[in-house]
Design an enzyme around this catalytic site. Structure first.
Site, short mmCIF file in Angstrom:
data_model
loop_
_atom_site.label_atom_id
_atom_site.label_comp_id
_atom_site.label_asym_id
_atom_site.label_seq_id
_atom_site.Cartn_x
_atom_site.Cartn_y
_atom_site.Cartn_z
N ASP A 191 96.92 40.43 42.85
CA ASP A 191 97.93 40.41 44.00
C ASP A 191 98.27 41.82 44.49
OD1 ASP A 191 97.92 37.65 44.49
OD2 ASP A 191 99.31 37.39 42.82
N GLY A 232 96.32 44.78 44.16
CA GLY A 232 95.04 45.52 44.71
C GLY A 232 94.40 44.91 45.81
N GLU A 233 94.60 43.43 45.86
CA GLU A 233 93.91 42.93 46.87
C GLU A 233 94.55 42.41 48.31
OE1 GLU A 233 90.33 40.59 44.76
OE2 GLU A 233 92.26 39.49 44.61
N GLY A 264 103.63 46.10 48.23
CA GLY A 264 104.69 46.46 49.55
C GLY A 264 104.40 45.65 50.70
N ALA A 315 101.36 34.10 48.96
CA ALA A 315 101.15 33.15 49.33
C ALA A 315 102.23 32.00 48.66
CB ALA A 315 99.76 32.59 49.07
N TYR A 365 103.28 31.95 45.66
CA TYR A 365 104.01 32.74 44.45
C TYR A 365 104.86 33.73 45.02
CZ TYR A 365 102.63 30.49 40.01
OH TYR A 365 102.55 29.83 38.93
N HIS A 383 99.38 34.93 34.54
CA HIS A 383 99.86 36.15 35.28
C HIS A 383 99.92 37.47 34.56
CE1 HIS A 383 101.24 33.56 38.73
NE2 HIS A 383 101.64 32.56 37.54
#
Length: 683
Positions: free
Chosen positions: A315, A317-318, A322, A397, A399, A452
């Site tokens: 979440d 790196g992709e 921020g 998305a 979460y 996670h």
């Protein structure tokens, strides 16, 4: 025209603004200036990121030691851009010299997927004939395509498509009514979207079809709750007030609170970045950490059926923690007397944008700091504590991730993360066997098992940059029962193992020994304990990466293979899964595994400038209680001073109540503590 604009922006940065602290995030004016320089030299490109190019550590440490005399570190922007044809460029813009100092084509990579990238997919999917056809097959008529929704994800990696095409996969849902919760109605097919050509290029369809669920909506919004009996009526208001104001001061982005000094930064990827963290130990300003951040995370899902193997989201790196950050609201996200900080980013077209109230800073009561009652005479001391919280929340998305950096009066730093939001769901037929890979949380709704796993990056500066990491295990003493050295068998001690190489430092959590890790300055001993001053990592929520060794998620998430890695410091080693994460194959594994290999697994990390990388998190086996919206699930870790101080550093926090034996003996009603006006607190 571009040059005139550049001159104007340069004037704004240099003439009307005070010099930024070298750790400060880029301002909107600086972002605009960097973009104008790129436009002038390289024409039309799409901007993926324009962020602070962090000062080189050696220069920054020199400046922090003597800001009046040492050269001020260069102010620079780190650029990621995509040129027509999908070419990715990495650049650096010197904002002081107003010039581009690096601009290089980086082939074979895909930079992170921005919010703008994500928002394109849904509109295109609704109009695509192949998507419309698949919707019809499972029971959604063509005229209902406005009720079809799409959560775009990076594709992770799919060997059929490789890395040269910038792709997203669409997780599809249906909403009978605009206010219905879409994850109640997952669809069983998965379109693949080409971001360069803006078209659906393929659809993954399961061998066994799952028609749209006929179950009634399962909603959490107020109107739905009112229909089901309404909200609770027995809650009374809780008011949090600080009539005399807060106890912290803010100078730019430097927070001073209860002997702590912290620079609060923020970037598009990690979110909050804390720098130059020091503690005022009775006038001695002692460095503790140079940099702290949540550097990466991975969410591997546990269903082996195609195409669910692609569901292992990085979440940060992709997508960027921020970029996905929320604008926080008083009374909802934060309560009390709040200081907010905004965040500045760039959009695809190169315009600077602002997220208001991206960071929340406030104090909270934190219960008892210390207490003791003398059973002989009833004399006692009770001191309540408070904590400083620096937080942000981002939505990936379905979460929500709530990130709280917490500073305590006793020198402890705490990281709390709360997970909430909505489960990622997949369609299932009535009576279908989930094979243990998921749970039916509502009729026709399969929520897959997942993890996670977060990666904390700790750059210690424990009384200076030369640090050593030790593994600490609670261990039984040697000697057989009845022996001279351990006659009663009750001996135990803290067994410390020094890490001298990155290979030795690849370690896992051991709950049986209560394993912790110490970051120590072996050059400085505590005068009482004669042990090195240190900070201890206490972290107990440390699941093993469950995808098997050699598998796709294991290869791509090299940082998550162990609870702890330690590397020798390098300026450019910030992102433990690599700089560009989307569509990496894991061959070779980027980030931490590559850095350790390059430096040599046997290089020395003893008594030098090191970085500790810690992977922690949870494994989630969903249940109906997590649906339709998940109660926040917390996790926490601590960075605690050990042998750092010569006594409890919070003794000077005013007590809530205190009485001494002599006061009790004299039947005195005076308390040894004082009110804010200096008068005694009465018993």
């Amino acid at each position: 025209m571009v040059f005139d604009r550049l001159q104007q922006l340069t004037y704004q940065v240099n003439a009307t603004s005070p010099p930024a602290h070298p750790f400060d995030p880029l301002s909107t004016a600086e972002i605009d200036a960097a973009v104008a320089l790129i436009r002038k030299e390289h024409g039309t490109v799409n901007f993926n990121a324009v962020t602070l190019y962090e000062p080189r550590k050696a220069e920054m440490m020199a400046w922090l030691s003597d800001p009046q005399k040492a050269p001020r570190p260069t102010r620079a922007a780190d650029i990621v851009a995509i040129a027509p044809g999908g070419k990715v460029y990495d650049g650096i813009v010197d904002l002081d010299q107003k010039k581009i100092v690096q601009w290089k084509h980086t082939p074979g990579v895909q930079p992170l997927i921005t919010m703008e990238d994500l928002q394109d997919v849904e509109h295109i999917a609704r109009k695509d004939p192949k998507v419309i056809e698949q919707c019809g097959i499972i029971g959604i008529p063509k005229e209902d395509m406005d009720k079809v929704y799409c959560d775009p994800w990076t594709i992770g990696y799919d060997e059929r498509f490789g890395t040269s095409i910038r792709l997203q996969q669409g997780l599809m849902y249906y909403r009978p009514h605009v206010d219905d919760m879409q994850y109640t109605y997952p669809l069983d097919f998965c379109p693949i979207y080409n971001a360069e050509t803006k078209e659906i290029i393929h659809i993954d369809v399961p061998p066994v079809r799952r028609p749209i669920s006929k179950a009634p909506p399962n909603n959490y919004h107020p109107a739905a709750i009112e229909k089901e009996g309404g909200f609770r009526t027995d809650l009374k208001p809780i008011h949090i007030t600080q009539p005399e104001g807060v106890s912290f001061t803010v100078n730019g982005r430097i927070i001073e609170w209860q002997n702590w000094s912290i620079h609060v930064g923020f970037n598009y990827r990690e979110g909050i970045v804390l720098n130059n963290i020091t503690f005022n130990d009775k006038g001695n300003i002692r460095p503790v950490f140079y940099r702290l951040s949540l550097a990466e995370m991975v969410v591997p899902y546990g269903n082996p059926e195609h195409p669910h193997q692609r569901k292992h989201a990085f979440d940060l790196g992709e997508y960027g923690g921020g970029y996905m950050t929320n604008s926080l609201s008083l009374g909802c996200d934060c309560k009390g007397a709040i200081h907010y900080m905004d965040a500045a980013f760039v959009n695809r077209a190169g315009a600077s944008t602002i997220v208001k109230n991206a960071i929340c800073i406030h104090e909270e009561d934190s219960g008892i700091l210390f207490k003791h009652t003398d059973f002989r005479d009833g004399s006692m001391v009770i001191t309540r504590s408070r904590k400083l919280i620096i937080s942000h929340i981002f939505t990936a998305a379905n979460y929500e991730y709530c990130v709280y950096w917490i500073f305590h009066q006793d020198g402890t730093v705490q990281l709390d993360i709360k997970l909430t939001g909505i489960l990622n769901t997949y369609a299932m037929n009535p009576g279908e066997d989930t094979h243990g890979w998921g749970t039916e949380v509502y009729p026709g709704v399969n929520a897959h098992n997942h993890q996670h796993l977060f990666c904390l990056r700790v750059d210690p500066n424990i009384d200076g940059p030369s640090n050593t990491v030790f593994q600490v295990d609670a261990t039984r003493g040697s000697g057989e029962l009845g022996s001279t050295e351990n006659k009663y068998g009750n001996a135990f001690y803290a067994k410390k193992t020094k890490y001298t190489t990155p290979l030795e430092a690849m370690s896992d959590y051991n709950g049986a020994t209560g394993r912790t890790w110490e970051m120590a300055n072996t050059n400085k001993l505590n005068p009482y304990s004669k042990k090195p001053v240190c900070y201890k990592l206490v972290s107990r929520e440390v699941p093993t990466l469950l995808p098997k060794e050699g598998g796709l998620a294991w290869k791509r998430a090299g940082f998550a293979r162990h609870a702890v890695h330690v590397t020798k410091y390098c300026d450019d080693q910030i992102h433990p899964a690599g700089r560009h994460v989307p569509q990496t194959s894991g061959e070779p594994s980027l980030g931490l595994p590559a850095w350790i290999e390059e430096a040599g697994p046997s290089c020395s990390i003893d008594n030098t400038d090191v970085v500790l990388w810690h992977t922690f998190g949870l494994t989630h086996f969903p249940s109906p209680e997590d649906f339709p919206i998940m109660p926040a699930e917390p996790m926490t870790l601590l960075l605690r001073p050990r042998n750092f101080f010569t006594r409890n550093p919070a003794l000077d926090v005013p007590p809530s109540f205190a009485s001494t034996p002599s006061q009790i003996a004299a039947s005195s009603t005076a308390c040894s503590c004082k009110k804010s006006d200096g008068s005694s607190v009465q018993v």
